[in-house]
Design an enzyme around this catalytic site. Structure first.
Site, mmCIF file in Angstrom:
data_model
loop_
_atom_site.group_PDB
_atom_site.id
_atom_site.type_symbol
_atom_site.label_atom_id
_atom_site.label_comp_id
_atom_site.label_asym_id
_atom_site.label_seq_id
_atom_site.Cartn_x
_atom_site.Cartn_y
_atom_site.Cartn_z
ATOM 1 N NE ARG A 57 -38.738 -13.892 8.558
ATOM 2 C CZ ARG A 57 -38.687 -12.585 8.274
ATOM 3 N NH1 ARG A 57 -38.889 -11.514 9.123
ATOM 4 N NH2 ARG A 57 -39.037 -12.185 6.799
ATOM 5 C CB THR A 58 -35.383 -19.345 6.418
ATOM 6 O OG1 THR A 58 -36.754 -19.301 6.624
ATOM 7 C CG2 THR A 58 -35.047 -20.917 6.764
ATOM 8 C CE LYS A 86 -21.603 -20.029 -14.836
ATOM 9 N NZ LYS A 86 -20.270 -20.384 -14.481
ATOM 10 N NE ARG A 107 -36.881 -20.222 2.146
ATOM 11 C CZ ARG A 107 -37.498 -19.138 2.783
ATOM 12 N NH1 ARG A 107 -37.464 -18.148 2.280
ATOM 13 N NH2 ARG A 107 -37.823 -19.855 4.077
ATOM 14 C CG HIS A 135 -40.796 -23.079 5.747
ATOM 15 N ND1 HIS A 135 -39.328 -23.427 6.423
ATOM 16 C CD2 HIS A 135 -40.676 -21.743 5.527
ATOM 17 C CE1 HIS A 135 -38.725 -22.203 6.483
ATOM 18 N NE2 HIS A 135 -39.467 -21.239 6.133
HETATM 19 N N1 CP Z 1 -40.678 -17.134 7.687
HETATM 20 C C1 CP Z 1 -39.683 -17.464 6.759
HETATM 21 O O1 CP Z 1 -39.484 -18.346 6.028
HETATM 22 O O2 CP Z 1 -39.242 -15.969 6.446
HETATM 23 P P1 CP Z 1 -38.127 -15.808 5.437
HETATM 24 O O3 CP Z 1 -38.905 -16.127 3.980
HETATM 25 O O4 CP Z 1 -37.480 -14.571 5.691
HETATM 26 O O5 CP Z 1 -37.030 -16.922 5.465
#
Ligand code: CP
Length: 336
Positions: A57-58, A86, A107, A135
């Site tokens: 999603r993100t 590396k 991320r 998040h």
């Molecule tokens: N909700 C969320 O962070 O989903 P993903 O891990 O698929 O990005």
């Protein structure tokens, strides 16, 4: 806050006015998110979309949101195909990647890493999830969804009662959501988790300091019985030192049609940041709830586009350009 050029690292940087500003811009993004109109506000701009942990999603919605604003996306979606393996440092990576991009989404598996990266980046950085810490964009889209779902029931967020269920220790989405709810008044939160996976004490304390009524509830069925929203989460097995231990907690809080009918009010909204763990031993939200109109999980995921478009437009200062450079889309759009 001034959004122009700002990194988005934590919910703690926002005031209530900032959040409402993001949501007002997200509302203006709806025609673009729903593929009625297309804009070139970010024509020529480049997003560096760096995902060093799995994501559906993100990562995709950040990329789609940037594309829908007319910008281009360059991605790393696998740590093993990047120079991190590396031994390249966060500092050097930030210096390099910020020379290739106008904005970066990152991320990373380690708490605090995105903030550290942002210190060395020459362009704004958006936190796409840093370990078990935060998040923030997920929390924004969660709250945007909560407000929309309540509005559809002629309610507002005042006096919201929400149950947070599952892995509240490692679940970064609930950490950010609690911080965000602390900006509002009259909220009560019910925490339902195994004792070993309970909400960190500092987050509980800061909620209480913000006058949120916080209650622990060991009885899942009782806890989900008297709330407007159930926000359930996956056991974050990737955060366990001993992965086998995660299996001890999977399947403890299953929500299905029988349980919903028996214990919940008939208009309780069900949310989940997703992915839901649909393996039989986990099954946090059973497929038999998918036809329940109060299951908001897919609307919630869809809302990620408008909210992330709003953040890009604000940070890159093109809010006023979005409509001006827009046109009706020319391709076929499925309206199912
Ligand atoms: N909700 C969320 O962070 O989903 P993903 O891990 O698929 O990005």
């Amino acid at each position: 806050m001034s959004f122009t050029g700002a990194s988005i690292l934590s919910i703690e940087q926002f005031s209530l006015d900032d959040v409402e500003r993001i949501f007002a811009v997200a509302d203006r993004m709806q025609p673009f998110a729903s593929r009625e109109r297309f804009t070139k506000a970010l024509d020529g701009a480049i997003l560096g979309n760096i995902f060093l942990e799995p994501s559906t999603r993100t990562r995709i919605s950040f990329g789609s949101a940037f594309n829908l604003l007319g910008g281009h996306v360059r991605e790393t979606s696998d740590i093993s195909s990047s120079a991190f393996v590396k031994g390249e440092s966060l500092q050097d990576s930030a210096r390099i990647l910020s020379g290739y991009s106008d904005i970066i989404c990152l991320r990373h598996p380690t708490s605090g890493s995105v903030e550290k990266f942002a210190k060395y980046s020459r362009v704004p950085v958006i936190n796409g999830g840093d370990g078990a810490n935060e998040h923030p964009t997920q929390a924004l889209l969660d709250l945007f969804t909560i407000k929309k779902e309540l509005r559809a029931k002629n309610r507002d967020i005042n006096n919201l009662r929400i149950a947070l269920v599952g892995d509240l220790l490692f679940g970064r989405t609930v950490h950010s959501l609690c911080k965000l709810l602390s900006l509002y008044r009259g909220i009560s939160v019910v925490l339902i988790s195994p004792p070993e996976l309970s909400m960190p004490e500092d987050i509980i304390e800061s909620m209480r300091a913000a006058n949120i009524q916080v209650n622990d509830c060991e009885d899942f069925y009782k806890g989900i019985g008297d709330v407007d929203i159930i926000y359930t989460t996956r056991i974050q097995e990737e955060r366990f030192e001993n992965k086998e231990m995660a299996s001890k907690y999977r399947g403890k809080f299953v929500l299905n049609d029988d349980i919903y009918t028996k214990y919940c009010s008939s208009d309780t909204v069900v949310m989940h940041p997703l992915p839901r763990d649909s393996r039989p031993e986990a099954n946090e939200i059973d497929f038999d709830l998918d036809s329940n109109p109060n299951l908001a999980i897919f609307r919630q995921a869809d809302n990620g586009i408008a909210v992330r478009m709003a953040l890009f437009a604000l940070v890159l200062d093109v809010v006023d350009q979005v409509e001006k450079t827009s046109s009706k889309i020319q391709w076929y759009v499925s309206r199912k």
